[in-house]
Design a protein around this motif. Structure first.
Motif, PDB file in Angstrom:
ATOM      1  N   ALA A  58     -52.548   6.299  15.195  1.00  0.00           N
ATOM      2  CA  ALA A  58     -51.716   5.920  16.354  1.00  0.00           C
ATOM      3  C   ALA A  58     -52.576   5.659  17.576  1.00  0.00           C
ATOM      4  O   ALA A  58     -52.366   4.715  18.338  1.00  0.00           O
ATOM      5  N   VAL A  59     -53.628   6.576  17.769  1.00  0.00           N
ATOM      6  CA  VAL A  59     -54.524   6.395  18.921  1.00  0.00           C
ATOM      7  C   VAL A  59     -55.315   5.100  18.775  1.00  0.00           C
ATOM      8  O   VAL A  59     -55.457   4.307  19.711  1.00  0.00           O
ATOM      9  N   LEU A  60     -55.842   4.872  17.530  1.00  0.00           N
ATOM     10  CA  LEU A  60     -56.603   3.642  17.320  1.00  0.00           C
ATOM     11  C   LEU A  60     -55.737   2.393  17.491  1.00  0.00           C
ATOM     12  O   LEU A  60     -56.169   1.392  18.056  1.00  0.00           O
ATOM     13  N   LEU A  61     -54.470   2.466  17.009  1.00  0.00           N
ATOM     14  CA  LEU A  61     -53.557   1.307  17.137  1.00  0.00           C
ATOM     15  C   LEU A  61     -53.245   1.037  18.604  1.00  0.00           C
ATOM     16  O   LEU A  61     -53.255  -0.107  19.059  1.00  0.00           O
ATOM     17  N   ALA A  62     -52.990   2.107  19.373  1.00  0.00           N
ATOM     18  CA  ALA A  62     -52.701   1.923  20.802  1.00  0.00           C
ATOM     19  C   ALA A  62     -53.907   1.339  21.513  1.00  0.00           C
ATOM     20  O   ALA A  62     -53.784   0.472  22.390  1.00  0.00           O
ATOM     21  N   ALA A  63     -55.129   1.840  21.143  1.00  0.00           N
ATOM     22  CA  ALA A  63     -56.344   1.320  21.786  1.00  0.00           C
ATOM     23  C   ALA A  63     -56.545  -0.150  21.429  1.00  0.00           C
ATOM     24  O   ALA A  63     -56.907  -0.969  22.273  1.00  0.00           O
ATOM     25  N   TRP A  64     -56.258  -0.500  20.151  1.00  0.00           N
ATOM     26  CA  TRP A  64     -56.430  -1.906  19.738  1.00  0.00           C
ATOM     27  C   TRP A  64     -55.429  -2.824  20.457  1.00  0.00           C
ATOM     28  O   TRP A  64     -55.777  -3.884  20.943  1.00  0.00           O
ATOM     29  N   GLU A  65     -54.175  -2.353  20.541  1.00  0.00           N
ATOM     30  CA  GLU A  65     -53.155  -3.171  21.216  1.00  0.00           C
ATOM     31  C   GLU A  65     -53.433  -3.273  22.703  1.00  0.00           C
ATOM     32  O   GLU A  65     -53.199  -4.310  23.331  1.00  0.00           O
ATOM     33  N   ALA A  66     -53.914  -2.158  23.294  1.00  0.00           N
ATOM     34  CA  ALA A  66     -54.249  -2.216  24.721  1.00  0.00           C
ATOM     35  C   ALA A  66     -55.361  -3.210  24.963  1.00  0.00           C
ATOM     36  O   ALA A  66     -55.372  -3.930  25.967  1.00  0.00           O
ATOM     37  N   ALA A  67     -56.297  -3.252  24.035  1.00  0.00           N
ATOM     38  CA  ALA A  67     -57.403  -4.199  24.190  1.00  0.00           C
ATOM     39  C   ALA A  67     -56.902  -5.624  24.141  1.00  0.00           C
ATOM     40  O   ALA A  67     -57.457  -6.520  24.773  1.00  0.00           O
ATOM     41  N   TRP A  68     -55.831  -5.865  23.410  1.00  0.00           N
ATOM     42  CA  TRP A  68     -55.263  -7.212  23.303  1.00  0.00           C
ATOM     43  C   TRP A  68     -54.137  -7.432  24.301  1.00  0.00           C
ATOM     44  O   TRP A  68     -53.400  -8.403  24.183  1.00  0.00           O
ATOM     45  N   GLY A  69     -53.966  -6.556  25.280  1.00  0.00           N
ATOM     46  CA  GLY A  69     -52.993  -6.778  26.357  1.00  0.00           C
ATOM     47  C   GLY A  69     -51.585  -6.464  25.973  1.00  0.00           C
ATOM     48  O   GLY A  69     -50.669  -7.064  26.516  1.00  0.00           O
ATOM     49  N   LEU A  82     -48.772  -3.139  24.732  1.00  0.00           N
ATOM     50  CA  LEU A  82     -48.503  -1.744  24.442  1.00  0.00           C
ATOM     51  C   LEU A  82     -47.130  -1.613  23.819  1.00  0.00           C
ATOM     52  O   LEU A  82     -46.199  -2.325  24.238  1.00  0.00           O
ATOM     53  N   ARG A  83     -46.996  -0.736  22.829  1.00  0.00           N
ATOM     54  CA  ARG A  83     -45.711  -0.543  22.168  1.00  0.00           C
ATOM     55  C   ARG A  83     -45.361   0.940  22.205  1.00  0.00           C
ATOM     56  O   ARG A  83     -46.205   1.801  21.933  1.00  0.00           O
ATOM     57  N   GLY A  92     -44.180   6.656  27.459  1.00  0.00           N
ATOM     58  CA  GLY A  92     -45.544   6.506  26.959  1.00  0.00           C
ATOM     59  C   GLY A  92     -46.547   6.780  28.055  1.00  0.00           C
ATOM     60  O   GLY A  92     -46.253   6.643  29.251  1.00  0.00           O
ATOM     61  N   ASP A  93     -47.783   7.166  27.630  1.00  0.00           N
ATOM     62  CA  ASP A  93     -48.848   7.451  28.593  1.00  0.00           C
ATOM     63  C   ASP A  93     -49.653   6.179  28.788  1.00  0.00           C
ATOM     64  O   ASP A  93     -50.621   5.896  28.063  1.00  0.00           O
ATOM     65  N   VAL A  94     -49.243   5.390  29.762  1.00  0.00           N
ATOM     66  CA  VAL A  94     -49.874   4.091  29.995  1.00  0.00           C
ATOM     67  C   VAL A  94     -51.313   4.272  30.445  1.00  0.00           C
ATOM     68  O   VAL A  94     -52.233   3.566  30.007  1.00  0.00           O
ATOM     69  N   GLY A 108     -55.665  -5.144  40.803  1.00  0.00           N
ATOM     70  CA  GLY A 108     -57.103  -5.132  41.106  1.00  0.00           C
ATOM     71  C   GLY A 108     -57.909  -5.906  40.093  1.00  0.00           C
ATOM     72  O   GLY A 108     -58.893  -6.569  40.438  1.00  0.00           O
ATOM     73  N   ASP A 109     -57.523  -5.827  38.828  1.00  0.00           N
ATOM     74  CA  ASP A 109     -58.273  -6.526  37.767  1.00  0.00           C
ATOM     75  C   ASP A 109     -57.667  -7.871  37.418  1.00  0.00           C
ATOM     76  O   ASP A 109     -58.170  -8.550  36.510  1.00  0.00           O
ATOM     77  N   MET A 110     -56.549  -8.217  38.086  1.00  0.00           N
ATOM     78  CA  MET A 110     -55.855  -9.461  37.743  1.00  0.00           C
ATOM     79  C   MET A 110     -55.483  -9.495  36.261  1.00  0.00           C
ATOM     80  O   MET A 110     -55.643 -10.497  35.566  1.00  0.00           O
ATOM     81  N   GLN A 111     -54.994  -8.340  35.759  1.00  0.00           N
ATOM     82  CA  GLN A 111     -54.660  -8.221  34.351  1.00  0.00           C
ATOM     83  C   GLN A 111     -53.145  -8.012  34.195  1.00  0.00           C
ATOM     84  O   GLN A 111     -52.501  -7.388  35.054  1.00  0.00           O
ATOM     85  N   VAL A 112     -52.597  -8.540  33.089  1.00  0.00           N
ATOM     86  CA  VAL A 112     -51.186  -8.376  32.746  1.00  0.00           C
ATOM     87  C   VAL A 112     -51.118  -7.800  31.340  1.00  0.00           C
ATOM     88  O   VAL A 112     -51.756  -8.329  30.410  1.00  0.00           O
ATOM     89  N   TYR A 113     -50.371  -6.703  31.172  1.00  0.00           N
ATOM     90  CA  TYR A 113     -50.176  -6.090  29.860  1.00  0.00           C
ATOM     91  C   TYR A 113     -48.691  -6.134  29.522  1.00  0.00           C
ATOM     92  O   TYR A 113     -47.861  -5.765  30.363  1.00  0.00           O
ATOM     93  N   ARG A 114     -48.379  -6.621  28.324  1.00  0.00           N
ATOM     94  CA  ARG A 114     -46.990  -6.643  27.871  1.00  0.00           C
ATOM     95  C   ARG A 114     -46.666  -5.307  27.203  1.00  0.00           C
ATOM     96  O   ARG A 114     -47.437  -4.806  26.399  1.00  0.00           O
ATOM     97  N   ILE A 115     -45.508  -4.769  27.574  1.00  0.00           N
ATOM     98  CA  ILE A 115     -45.058  -3.503  27.020  1.00  0.00           C
ATOM     99  C   ILE A 115     -43.753  -3.736  26.264  1.00  0.00           C
ATOM    100  O   ILE A 115     -42.811  -4.331  26.810  1.00  0.00           O
ATOM    101  N   GLU A 116     -43.726  -3.327  25.010  1.00  0.00           N
ATOM    102  CA  GLU A 116     -42.504  -3.395  24.209  1.00  0.00           C
ATOM    103  C   GLU A 116     -42.047  -1.977  23.909  1.00  0.00           C
ATOM    104  O   GLU A 116     -42.837  -1.154  23.415  1.00  0.00           O
ATOM    105  N   VAL A 117     -40.758  -1.702  24.218  1.00  0.00           N
ATOM    106  CA  VAL A 117     -40.202  -0.374  23.996  1.00  0.00           C
ATOM    107  C   VAL A 117     -39.029  -0.512  23.036  1.00  0.00           C
ATOM    108  O   VAL A 117     -38.051  -1.215  23.340  1.00  0.00           O
ATOM    109  N   GLU A 118     -39.127   0.098  21.884  1.00  0.00           N
ATOM    110  CA  GLU A 118     -38.014   0.072  20.934  1.00  0.00           C
ATOM    111  C   GLU A 118     -37.048   1.210  21.268  1.00  0.00           C
ATOM    112  O   GLU A 118     -37.472   2.374  21.401  1.00  0.00           O
TER     113      GLU A 118
END
Length: 551
Positions: free
Chosen positions: A9-20, A22-23, A37-39, A103-113
């Protein structure tokens, strides 16, 4: 194994976070502020960094369902979420929002089931169901029941039905094409109204939640006395003839059926079983009395016969049918219609007898004698009617016309039907008679005489002749001239002249009694068509004392 799942789960969250992306998942109906979730952890950020980089949640929906906790960096619910309200027709309910790191000009998509909880009880459309069954209903008969509804999903949705009551009924559940359950009430034992007039049952619907939720509906079965006699009409067919002008509201016929049963089983009501759309607009059937009345204007020319079927049914739904034939008879309510299909406005007076001046079409929408049309011409006119083809008539000249007698005709053609009283219509044909040069000029006198003193000056008026022409226009324009003649070797035109337009005869030179004592002139009148007339003019010269005696 649990540590391995947590690591994945930790590795999956880290991989998804790296790709912008979060689920997370959260059960529905959680109170406001519940952890999702702990964003901060999933993005690998510390709290001071969160504040410095300006992180906030952007929800594109109408409501803000999620928020970022400013102290912990956790994604929390912004208000209570109802899965059934948000995702009514969707099996998997997923909500989306965006995390903006300014600050980083970054956008992360969050999906919540949003996961389902068993928060809805199965419910029936009606809490009480009324059924009426005849005591003659055969055991094994099935009666569909209203299905319960549970908006939850999966095991939390509707799972089973059960029936409680008495031994006369059991429950069967059929599976529909989509896997839905359809309850049916099955008659397990014959009914006897004398034993029990009513049966009280309870239908229970349960879901698969833990604990299971249930909903109930009460079923009241009324046992109806056996209806073993159907209504019987007094006639298998009713026929009636009515004139098309029958007033609205008139009763045309009363159908009647008898039922030997008593009470509701013997109470007969009447309805139209088979009737056309047009007939339903024209006729009304009283359910209690069987009277058929007129509610619209009948028109024989539109429909002359209406055939319907009437059904008599008792309270137990046994029935009988009878045919009703309503024949509409014709009334003379349509005047003949006359149309001038073709007509001339002018005709030459020398047109031969039988010349066609108009073609008329005559029709009457009535039938029989009411639709039998006769045409005639008004007055004594030189025209007659001839039948041309079916409903067509020709107006033709009966003899040669004479414009000098009548120059214009207004011919009235009248059409009358054979009704009593007859209805009529008419058309007027306006016809102008054109002139032909069939009349020669006519002098007012055949012979004129005048007395003129000798020695009158040239230009002196002798007399005026007058000729008239009965024709019209150019054919009636008369011009005059002197016929050739000689006196003592000199032409008459050297003594006299005539005005071509006015017929004035004047002297060309002074006359001499001693030379010629009388003149005989011939005057010709010619019209514009070349027809001529002649008259004679006798001129006597009077002596004046213009000569002295000679010795």
């Amino acid at each position: 194994r649990r540590q391995r799942a947590l690591l994945w789960a930790v590795l999956l969250a880290a991989w998804e976070a790296a790709w912008g992306q979060l689920r997370y998942s959260v059960p529905e109906e959680m109170p406001k502020g519940s952890f999702v979730g702990d964003v901060a952890k999933d993005l690998g950020l510390q709290m001071p960094e969160l504040r410095e980089r300006g992180i906030h949640i952007l929800d594109k929906g109408k409501k803000q369902y999620f928020a970022l906790h400013g102290k912990t960096g956790h994604l929390v619910t912004a208000e209570r979420i109802d899965r059934e309200q948000l995702c009514r027709l969707v099996e998997k309910c997923v909500m989306r929002c965006e995390l903006i790191v300014e600050g980083d000009m970054q956008v992360y998509r969050i999906e919540v089931e949003i996961t389902d909880i068993n928060d809805n009880t199965p419910s029936f459309p009606e809490a009480e169901i009324e059924l009426r069954l005849s005591e003659t209903t055969a055991p094994g008969s099935r009666f569909p029941l209203a299905r319960a509804h549970d908006p939850d999903k999966g095991l939390n949705s509707l799972q089973s039905y059960e029936l409680s009551g008495d031994e006369h009924f059991s429950l069967a559940v059929q599976s529909g094409p989509g896997g839905d359950q359809r309850p049916e009430l099955v008659l397990a034992k014959a009914l006897d109204r004398e034993e029990a007039a009513f049966h009280e049952l309870v239908l229970r619907a349960s879901d698969g939640g833990d604990p299971a939720l249930t909903g109930t509906a009460r079923i009241r079965v009324t046992v109806v006395d056996a209806n073993d006699n159907a209504p019987v009409f007094s006639q298998s067919e009713y026929t009636v003839r009515v004139p098309e002008d029958v007033p609205v509201g008139s009763v045309l016929v009363t159908v009647m059926a008898n039922d030997a049963d008593e009470g509701l089983n013997g109470h007969v009501k009447y309805t139209f079983h088979k009737i056309s759309d047009r007939a339903s607009e024209l006729f009304y059937l009283a359910a209690e009395t069987g009277e058929i009345t007129v509610k619209g204007d009948l028109d024989f020319e539109e429909i002359s016969s209406h055939e319907t079927e009437v059904r008599a049914h008792d309270g137990g739904e046994l029935s009988d049918t009878a045919k009703v034939v309503i024949t509409v008879t014709d009334v003379n309510d349509n005047a003949p219609e006359m149309t001038v299909s073709s007509a001339v406005s002018e005709i030459s007076e020398d047109a031969p007898a039988g010349t066609v001046v108009a073609l008329l079409h005559v029709q009457d929408r009535d039938s029989g004698a009411n639709g039998d049309v006769r045409c005639s011409l008004n007055g004594d006119v030189p025209f007659r009617l001839e039948k041309s083809f079916e409903d067509y008539y020709r107006v033709v000249t009966a003899r040669e016309l004479d414009r000098e007698q009548v120059s214009e005709y207004n011919v009235t053609v009248r059409a009358a039907d054979g009704g009593s009283p007859p209805l009529q219509s008419s058309a007027v044909l306006s016809l102008r008679v054109l002139d032909v040069n069939d009349n020669a000029p006519v002098f007012a006198q055949e012979r004129y005489s005048a007395r003129v003193a000798e020695n009158n000056a040239a230009g002196a008026l002798v007399l005026t002749v007058l000729a008239t022409d009965a024709d019209w226009g150019q054919n009636a324009r008369v011009r005059y001239r002197l016929s050739e003649g000689r006196v003592r070797g000199a032409p008459l035109s050297s003594y006299f002249s005539v005005d071509a337009e006015r017929g004035r005869i004047t002297l060309q030179e002074a006359l001499d009694f001693e030379d010629t004592r009388a003149f005989s002139l011939a005057v010709e009148a010619r019209d514009g068509g070349g027809l001529v007339a002649h008259c004679k003019v006798e001129v006597e010269v009077l002596d004046v004392n213009d000569n002295a005696p000679e010795v």
